[in-house]
Structures are given as structure tokens and as C-alpha cells.
Motif scaffolding. Structure first.
Motif, PDB file in Angstrom:
ATOM      1  N   GLU A   1       0.855  -1.179   0.000  1.00 36.58           N
ATOM      2  CA  GLU A   1       0.000   0.000   0.000  1.00 36.58           C
ATOM      3  C   GLU A   1       0.892   1.229   0.000  1.00 36.58           C
ATOM      4  O   GLU A   1       1.911   1.263   0.695  1.00 36.58           O
ATOM      5  CB  GLU A   1      -0.899   0.001   1.243  1.00 36.58           C
ATOM      6  N   SER A   2       0.525   2.249  -0.781  1.00 41.37           N
ATOM      7  CA  SER A   2       1.356   3.456  -0.874  1.00 41.37           C
ATOM      8  C   SER A   2       0.559   4.700  -0.513  1.00 41.37           C
ATOM      9  O   SER A   2      -0.615   4.827  -0.874  1.00 41.37           O
ATOM     10  CB  SER A   2       1.924   3.613  -2.288  1.00 41.37           C
ATOM     11  N   PHE A   3       1.227   5.607   0.196  1.00 38.98           N
ATOM     12  CA  PHE A   3       0.672   6.921   0.486  1.00 38.98           C
ATOM     13  C   PHE A   3       1.513   7.950  -0.248  1.00 38.98           C
ATOM     14  O   PHE A   3       2.751   7.922  -0.173  1.00 38.98           O
ATOM     15  CB  PHE A   3       0.696   7.207   1.992  1.00 38.98           C
ATOM     16  N   VAL A   4       0.861   8.867  -0.958  1.00 36.97           N
ATOM     17  CA  VAL A   4       1.570   9.851  -1.769  1.00 36.97           C
ATOM     18  C   VAL A   4       1.875  11.078  -0.918  1.00 36.97           C
ATOM     19  O   VAL A   4       0.964  11.830  -0.539  1.00 36.97           O
ATOM     20  CB  VAL A   4       0.735  10.241  -3.007  1.00 36.97           C
ATOM     21  N   MET A   5       3.151  11.289  -0.605  1.00 36.88           N
ATOM     22  CA  MET A   5       3.548  12.393   0.263  1.00 36.88           C
ATOM     23  C   MET A   5       3.454  13.740  -0.443  1.00 36.88           C
ATOM     24  O   MET A   5       3.108  14.746   0.163  1.00 36.88           O
ATOM     25  CB  MET A   5       4.985  12.177   0.752  1.00 36.88           C
TER      26      MET A   5
END
Length: 277
Positions: A78-82
Motif C-alpha cells: 500500500e502506498s501513500f503519496v507524500m
């Protein structure tokens, strides 16, 4: 929100299961969460702009524009876009006779690795399932990946509910100078508890964490036609000199060097294109 190409990577893989590699470009806006998913092929994530924080099993990785993350096939992530991010996703067929790594690995992107990824992305569709030249190219890429240096970049996205409230508020206004004591009253925890949480979850103090959030958020602003002083002010610095000092300490180069260095690859990439090889 994310801007995706017409078909997902998994749909492309399903359509052409016998080819060796697929290249796909995506643009994701700050704050977007690419929720838990997996691919039947190995994946290389290469952000040529911006920064991601990706969770793989019980580990988390910060993936900046100077880094590459390799994720083995069938591995949930899972990725969170900073900050607004553009990345090339390279999907590698595990059935091809190439000795791909079996574990997730984050490495510094060498000049050769970047060129190999760009070449794969630019390649026109191959007319046959197996191409010896493509195999040789992938062999070199994997060799580079295996031997590349890892990088050490601390996490920025918390998981605790109270820290997440602070994170979301700051990302909406990076000029806030709210102290940890003031935050404690707002989120319903003692200052001591918050201090311990920052150390436990993120490995740093609140002031240092806030400074790094500001630096990361400034990356996308450096892509605009703003002066360094303007960028510094927008992310909460009172002077460009303090911003430059903090930036260099964290990113290992000055803001101007970041603007000018060869990691800025946008001019060589056409996001609307999608290639398979």
C-alpha cells in the motif's frame, strides 16, 4: 486522486502473460492512498518526481525521486503519496528465466538504472513473446538492482490516530508554528505521550519531523517557477538560508541542485504513453 492510464497493470499482465516486461506511468496527487493490492509479476517503482511512502507487510519504505523500490510478485503493498508524484512502474514476468530477487528492496537509483528504466519505457511493443535483447537488458537491470546501495530515509507518515491528526493539519498549512504542547491539547493527549509516540513510530522528535515534512512538501514546489525564497516561505521557513540548510541536510543537495540535477526526467517522459515489451 490519481491519474491512471486506461488499463491497470494487472489487466495488461492478464492480456499479455507471455511478454517479458510492462512499463506503465502513473501520476498521483498528494494525499492519495493506493490501497492494499498485489501484482502477479514483480514490480519496480521508480518515482521520477515526488515521494511515496510504501508499506509492504510489516515494513515501510520511503521512496524518493532518487530511489527505486523492488516488490516481488504476489506481495501485498500500500502506498501513500507524500507529494504529487509521477512514477514509472516496471512489471517483470517471473516466468522468464531471470534470477529476480525474492525480497522487497529499496535502493538508490544509479544513472545506469535510470537509463535502463527509461529505455524500457520508451521501447516500442515487441512483436514476439521472447526477445533476447530485452532479456539482456533485464539481466543488466537486475544485476544493478542486486548490487545497488540501499538508502536510509526515515518514515514521515504516522499510524497513530493522534499523530495522523497533526500530520493532516500540517499538510494543509505547513506554515503553522503550533508547539507540541499546543498540539497535545488539540488531539487529547499529553505532551509527554506525543513526544514518546514520535520517537517510537517515526524515530525522531516532533520539530525534526515537522522540518522533514516541510522539506518533502517543497519538492513539488521546486518544479514550479518560484524563487527559492518563495518556496521556503510557502513551507514555513522564515528565511531561504534556513530552508537551504535543512534541505541539504535531509536531501544531501541544495534546492537549486535538486532543480538542476539529472534526476529531473520529466522532459524525457511522456506520461500519456504506455508501452509493453
Amino acid at each position: 486522486m490519481t491519474t491512471r492510464q486506461t488499463k491497470s497493470a494487472n489487466a495488461l499482465i492478464e492480456e499479455k502473460p507471455d511478454i517479458q516486461v510492462i512499463a506503465k506511468i502513473e501520476t498521483m496527487q498528494r494525499g492519495y492512498v493506493d490501497k492494499w493490492h498485489k501484482h502477479p509479476w514483480h514490480q519496480i517503482i521508480f518515482p521520477f518526481e515526488g515521494i511515496l511512502q510504501t508499506r509492504v507487510a510489516n515494513s515501510q519504505y520511503v521512496v524518493p525521486h532518487t530511489g527505486i523500490l523492488f516488490i516481488p510478485a504476489h506481495t501485498y503493498h500500500e502506498s501513500f503519496v507524500m507529494t504529487q508524484t509521477k512514477f514509472i512502474g516496471i512489471y517483470l514476468n517471473p516466468k522468464i528465466n531471470i534470477d529476480y530477487p525474492q525480497h522487497t528492496k529499496a535502493v538508490s537509483a544509479t544513472a545506469l538504472m535510470k537509463e535502463l528504466i527509461l529505455h524500457i519505457n520508451d521501447s516500442m511493443p515487441v512483436m514476439k513473446a521472447l526477445d533476447k535483447n530485452v532479456t539482456k537488458l533485464l539481466d543488466v537491470l537486475v544485476n544493478q538492482l542486486i548490487n545497488a546501495d540501499t538508502y536510509d530515509m526515515t518514515l514521515l507518515l504516522p499510524s497513530d490516530r493522534r499523530l495522523m491528526l497533526i500530520f493532516k493539519t500540517l499538510m494543509g498549512n505547513l506554515q503553522l508554528e503550533t508547539t507540541l504542547s499546543q498540539w497535545a491539547k488539540q488531539v487529547g493527549a499529553s505532551e509527554r505521550t506525543l513526544s514518546r509516540l514520535f520517537t517510537k513510530e517515526l524515530g525522531m522528535s516532533f520539530p525534526l519531523w515537522r522540518q522533514r515534512l516541510r522539506i518533502v512538501s517543497s519538492l513539488s514546489l521546486l518544479e514550479d517557477n518560484l524563487s527559492i525564497q518563495e518556496v521556503a516561505f510557502k513551507v514555513g521557513y522564515s528565511s531561504d538560508s534556513s530552508y537551504i540548510y535543512a534541505f541539504k541536510k535531509f536531501i544531501k543537495q541544495t534546492p537549486q541542485q535538486y532543480r538542476n540535477n539529472d534526476y529531473k526526467l520529466s522532459c524525457r517522459i511522456k506520461p500519456e504513453e504506455q508501452h509493453t515489451t
